[in-house]
Design an enzyme around this catalytic site. Structure first.
Site: not given
Length: 283
Positions: A73-75, A77-78
């Site tokens: 998951p990138c939530q 990080i993005s």
């Protein structure tokens, strides 16, 4: 030789799986929390065993495979997930992106030959690059060494600017050098000032595809890309009349939105296939 296998963590709708199978691999199992995505996986990969929660998976219930893929998951990080006033997102300390440590645990328990990780490019910069250093160190401490590279979907036949970082590492062995030193041709990008035919059809713009703009799960509905047709007012009237008379949606309904988010979170299969074709030669 037996057919090489992959196991897919955070499988989504199977972008990694699709690409690897086209390269000659067989998907042994998939781990995906979203029930809608699991329904897609069951339809497209009936031969693969499905698991729901990565936190409940490990050597006790996962078959040994040659490759483990994980678009974790990138939530946290993005840049798209950041909030005004927060100069630093939580990164690997966040609840969602922190599931990266489940990937490391599973690698240590199952020890596949290769691991392929994918995430947004901001992983390189978040928290002054300390999180990316943590990822590389965690892989190395688990016995995995390799390389990383930023790949853009537009160079793999996909009409979209979609840059993602891919890390490929082997268990006590380096991955093929072709992952870093390929000499594939790259088409020139036409300048923005280049003249365009007029009127330009709406479906000729990449921004009007399912995966539009910087956010992969976003469809351009504002003036990001403005498509004009001379004397086209009657088309807007007819569209409104169709919506009123027939109940057709002018925007996204629930199923459209679920499809858009699933596609936006997916790994581009063409890129996965390109990586898989390099790794399968090492078998």
């Amino acid at each position: 030789m037996p057919q090489p296998t992959i196991g897919s963590l955070f499988a989504g709708i199977g972008g990694f799986d699709e690409g690897f199978e086209k390269a000659g691999y067989r998907t042994a199992w998939q781990v995906e929390l979203n029930p809608t995505n699991r329904a897609v996986l069951a339809d497209r990969f009936p031969h693969a065993t499905q698991h729901e929660d990565v936190r409940h998976c490990g050597a006790n219930n996962l078959q040994s495979v040659d490759v483990i893929t994980a678009g974790f998951p990138c939530q946290d990080i993005s840049n798209a997930g950041s909030r005004p006033g927060n100069q630093h997102t939580r990164g690997l300390q966040g609840q969602r992106s922190g599931l990266f440590w489940e990937v490391i645990r599973i690698l240590q328990e199952t020890q596949p030959r290769w691991v392929v990780l994918e995430n947004v490019v901001n992983l390189l910069a978040i928290n002054d690059s300390r999180d990316f250093q943590t990822v590389v160190r965690a892989l190395a401490d688990s016995g995995y060494v390799g390389c990383w590279r930023v790949l853009n979907a537009q160079y793999f036949g996909v009409p979209q600017q979609r840059r993602r970082i891919f890390l490929v590492a082997g268990h006590h062995r380096m991955p093929p050098i072709e992952l870093l030193a390929d000499a594939a041709p790259v088409d020139a990008i036409p300048p923005a000032s280049q003249s365009q035919p007029w009127p330009r059809p709406a479906d000729a713009w990449a921004a009007n595809t399912l995966l539009a703009n910087k956010a992969g799960s976003q469809i351009a509905m504002g003036c990001t890309t403005f498509v004009a047709h001379p004397n086209g007012w009657h088309q807007m009237v007819e569209r409104q009349r169709t919506s009123d008379d027939d109940g057709l949606c002018l925007g996204l309904d629930a199923s459209n939105l679920a499809e858009a988010f699933a596609a936006g979170n997916a790994v581009v299969p063409q890129i996965a296939q390109w990586i898989a074709e390099k790794l399968i030669k090492a078998h």
